[in-house]
Design a protein around this motif. Structure first.
Motif, PDB file in Angstrom:
ATOM      1  N   TYR A 286       0.834  -1.203   0.000  1.00 41.29           N
ATOM      2  CA  TYR A 286       0.000   0.000   0.000  1.00 41.29           C
ATOM      3  C   TYR A 286       0.874   1.260   0.000  1.00 41.29           C
ATOM      4  O   TYR A 286       0.663   2.177  -0.801  1.00 41.29           O
ATOM      5  N   LYS A 287       1.869   1.309   0.882  1.00 39.39           N
ATOM      6  CA  LYS A 287       2.755   2.476   0.972  1.00 39.39           C
ATOM      7  C   LYS A 287       3.533   2.673  -0.321  1.00 39.39           C
ATOM      8  O   LYS A 287       3.713   3.801  -0.789  1.00 39.39           O
ATOM      9  N   SER A 288       3.989   1.584  -0.906  1.00 38.47           N
ATOM     10  CA  SER A 288       4.737   1.663  -2.160  1.00 38.47           C
ATOM     11  C   SER A 288       3.857   2.186  -3.294  1.00 38.47           C
ATOM     12  O   SER A 288       4.277   3.047  -4.069  1.00 38.47           O
ATOM     13  N   LEU A 289       2.644   1.666  -3.392  1.00 39.67           N
ATOM     14  CA  LEU A 289       1.714   2.124  -4.432  1.00 39.67           C
ATOM     15  C   LEU A 289       1.355   3.599  -4.246  1.00 39.67           C
ATOM     16  O   LEU A 289       1.285   4.360  -5.214  1.00 39.67           O
ATOM     17  N   LYS A 290       1.142   3.988  -3.007  1.00 40.06           N
ATOM     18  CA  LYS A 290       0.814   5.381  -2.714  1.00 40.06           C
ATOM     19  C   LYS A 290       1.966   6.300  -3.115  1.00 40.06           C
ATOM     20  O   LYS A 290       1.751   7.347  -3.733  1.00 40.06           O
ATOM     21  N   LYS A 291       3.188   5.880  -2.787  1.00 40.47           N
ATOM     22  CA  LYS A 291       4.372   6.662  -3.150  1.00 40.47           C
ATOM     23  C   LYS A 291       4.504   6.772  -4.667  1.00 40.47           C
ATOM     24  O   LYS A 291       4.766   7.857  -5.203  1.00 40.47           O
ATOM     25  N   ASP A 292       4.312   5.665  -5.373  1.00 33.69           N
ATOM     26  CA  ASP A 292       4.388   5.664  -6.837  1.00 33.69           C
ATOM     27  C   ASP A 292       3.323   6.566  -7.458  1.00 33.69           C
ATOM     28  O   ASP A 292       3.593   7.288  -8.421  1.00 33.69           O
ATOM     29  N   ALA A 293       2.116   6.529  -6.903  1.00 33.88           N
ATOM     30  CA  ALA A 293       1.025   7.356  -7.423  1.00 33.88           C
ATOM     31  C   ALA A 293       1.335   8.841  -7.245  1.00 33.88           C
ATOM     32  O   ALA A 293       1.079   9.645  -8.134  1.00 33.88           O
ATOM     33  N   LYS A 294       1.885   9.206  -6.102  1.00 33.51           N
ATOM     34  CA  LYS A 294       2.259  10.601  -5.866  1.00 33.51           C
ATOM     35  C   LYS A 294       3.344  11.045  -6.828  1.00 33.51           C
ATOM     36  O   LYS A 294       3.314  12.157  -7.350  1.00 33.51           O
TER      37      LYS A 294
END
Length: 97
Positions: A83-91
């Motif tokens: 989740y944290k990785s996906l959120k970082k990538d999306a940002k």
């Protein structure tokens, strides 16, 4: 979720170039209700949250589905690293635009 408090909703609306009816109808609020909020009446927390999502974050809430939220909650609870990785990538992707 960070709630919008002590903000000038009238100023947000004006910056977006929308009249009261256009601005508030996207949140499911009548023009007269929105006018009262712009005049200083307390905005309920659910309306504050919608205001933030729609007019500040620019999220099209018509495209959000219940199963999207279920996936997000699952990832947060059971796959927090993903989740944290996906959120970082999306940002990062959003900043590229």
């Amino acid at each position: 979720m960070k709630i919008v408090e002590n903000i000038d909703v009238r100023e947000i609306r004006r910056k977006l170039g929308l009249n009261q009816s256009q601005f508030w109808s996207e949140l499911g609020v009548t023009q007269s209700g929105g006018s009262r909020y712009e005049s200083g009446r307390n905005i309920p927390r659910p309306v504050q949250a919608l205001l933030r999502l729609v007019h500040i974050e620019q999220i099209d809430i018509d495209k959000i589905r219940k199963d999207d939220f279920e996936v997000i909650e699952y990832l947060r609870a059971h796959q927090s690293d993903l989740y944290k990785s996906l959120k970082k990538d999306a940002k990062a992707k959003k900043k590229e635009k």
